[in-house]
Design a protein around this motif. Structure first.
Motif, mmCIF file in Angstrom:
data_model
loop_
_atom_site.group_PDB
_atom_site.id
_atom_site.type_symbol
_atom_site.label_atom_id
_atom_site.label_comp_id
_atom_site.label_asym_id
_atom_site.label_seq_id
_atom_site.Cartn_x
_atom_site.Cartn_y
_atom_site.Cartn_z
ATOM 1 N N TYR A 163 79.198 63.096 107.165
ATOM 2 C CA TYR A 163 78.510 61.979 106.535
ATOM 3 C C TYR A 163 78.223 60.876 107.555
ATOM 4 N N LEU A 164 77.206 60.095 107.241
ATOM 5 C CA LEU A 164 76.940 58.865 107.972
ATOM 6 C C LEU A 164 76.756 57.771 106.939
ATOM 7 N N GLN A 165 77.776 56.928 106.819
ATOM 8 C CA GLN A 165 77.697 55.785 105.916
ATOM 9 C C GLN A 165 77.012 54.644 106.663
ATOM 10 N N MET A 166 75.934 54.156 106.107
ATOM 11 C CA MET A 166 75.153 53.109 106.763
ATOM 12 C C MET A 166 75.128 51.875 105.882
ATOM 13 N N ASN A 167 75.713 50.798 106.374
ATOM 14 C CA ASN A 167 75.768 49.537 105.646
ATOM 15 C C ASN A 167 74.982 48.463 106.387
ATOM 16 N N SER A 168 74.683 47.388 105.687
ATOM 17 C CA SER A 168 73.967 46.251 106.284
ATOM 18 C C SER A 168 72.725 46.723 107.028
ATOM 19 N N LEU A 169 71.957 47.541 106.369
ATOM 20 C CA LEU A 169 70.792 48.141 107.018
ATOM 21 C C LEU A 169 69.749 47.100 107.390
ATOM 22 N N LYS A 170 69.081 47.363 108.501
ATOM 23 C CA LYS A 170 68.055 46.480 109.044
ATOM 24 C C LYS A 170 66.744 47.260 109.151
ATOM 25 N N PRO A 171 65.619 46.567 109.183
ATOM 26 C CA PRO A 171 64.337 47.281 109.338
ATOM 27 C C PRO A 171 64.299 48.165 110.577
ATOM 28 N N GLU A 172 64.987 47.754 111.646
ATOM 29 C CA GLU A 172 64.988 48.560 112.871
ATOM 30 C C GLU A 172 65.807 49.835 112.750
ATOM 31 N N ASP A 173 66.503 50.026 111.637
ATOM 32 C CA ASP A 173 67.193 51.288 111.383
ATOM 33 C C ASP A 173 66.254 52.343 110.800
ATOM 34 N N THR A 174 65.037 51.956 110.510
ATOM 35 C CA THR A 174 64.061 52.888 109.950
ATOM 36 C C THR A 174 63.784 54.034 110.910
ATOM 37 N N GLY A 175 63.720 55.245 110.368
ATOM 38 C CA GLY A 175 63.424 56.409 111.182
ATOM 39 C C GLY A 175 63.829 57.682 110.467
ATOM 40 N N VAL A 176 63.596 58.792 111.129
ATOM 41 C CA VAL A 176 64.060 60.079 110.620
ATOM 42 C C VAL A 176 65.416 60.362 111.269
ATOM 43 N N TYR A 177 66.376 60.660 110.437
ATOM 44 C CA TYR A 177 67.743 60.893 110.903
ATOM 45 C C TYR A 177 68.045 62.383 110.918
ATOM 46 N N TYR A 178 68.695 62.814 111.999
ATOM 47 C CA TYR A 178 69.028 64.211 112.208
ATOM 48 C C TYR A 178 70.503 64.351 112.542
ATOM 49 N N CYS A 179 71.057 65.523 112.265
ATOM 50 C CA CYS A 179 72.395 65.834 112.757
ATOM 51 C C CYS A 179 72.303 67.098 113.599
ATOM 52 N N ALA A 180 73.283 67.278 114.447
ATOM 53 C CA ALA A 180 73.341 68.447 115.313
ATOM 54 C C ALA A 180 74.777 68.663 115.746
#
Length: 121
Positions: free
Chosen positions: A80-97
């Motif tokens: 998991y990736l818990q993301m809090n206090s999100l900002k506009p610069e966090d926008t994107g496509v997220y991947y795991c590997a």
């Protein structure tokens, strides 16, 4: 066939939270090193967080330290990736590997479809 599938993305307001999931099939994530990455619009893919396989040590990009948390659930074979206090610069496509280096995955592995995260201002 071994694969990782990302999910949990969406549209959220600035300051909001999302939890991304990276589910494995065909292999176990137990004691595996796993990384989360993102690709902002028009930019290169970048490393966001890494979870060590042997000791569950964590490494975060400076831009997400204190806001994002990577964790594993061995029973669900999911990271998991818990993301809090999100900002506009966090926008994107997220991947795991199953690695923590963009260069390594580019050279020796493949990327999944990712999950889109959009943070509105």
């Amino acid at each position: 066939q071994s694969q990782l599938v990302e999910s949990g993305g969406g549209l959220v307001n600035t300051g909001g939270s999302l939890r991304l999931a990276c589910a494995a099939s065909g292999f176990s994530l137990y004691h595996r090193t796993i990384g989360w990455f993102r690709q902002p619009p028009g930019q290169d893919r970048e490393e966001v967080a890494c979870l060590g396989g042997n000791d569950d040590s964590t490494i975060y990009a400076d831009s997400v330290k204190g806001r994002f948390t990577i964790s594993r659930d061995d029973a669900k074979n999911t990271i998991y990736l818990q993301m809090n206090s999100l900002k506009p610069e966090d926008t994107g496509v997220y991947y795991c590997a199953a690695h923590c280096s963009v260069a390594y995955v580019n050279a020796f592995a493949s990327w999944g479809q990712g999950t889109q995260v959009t943070v509105s201002s």
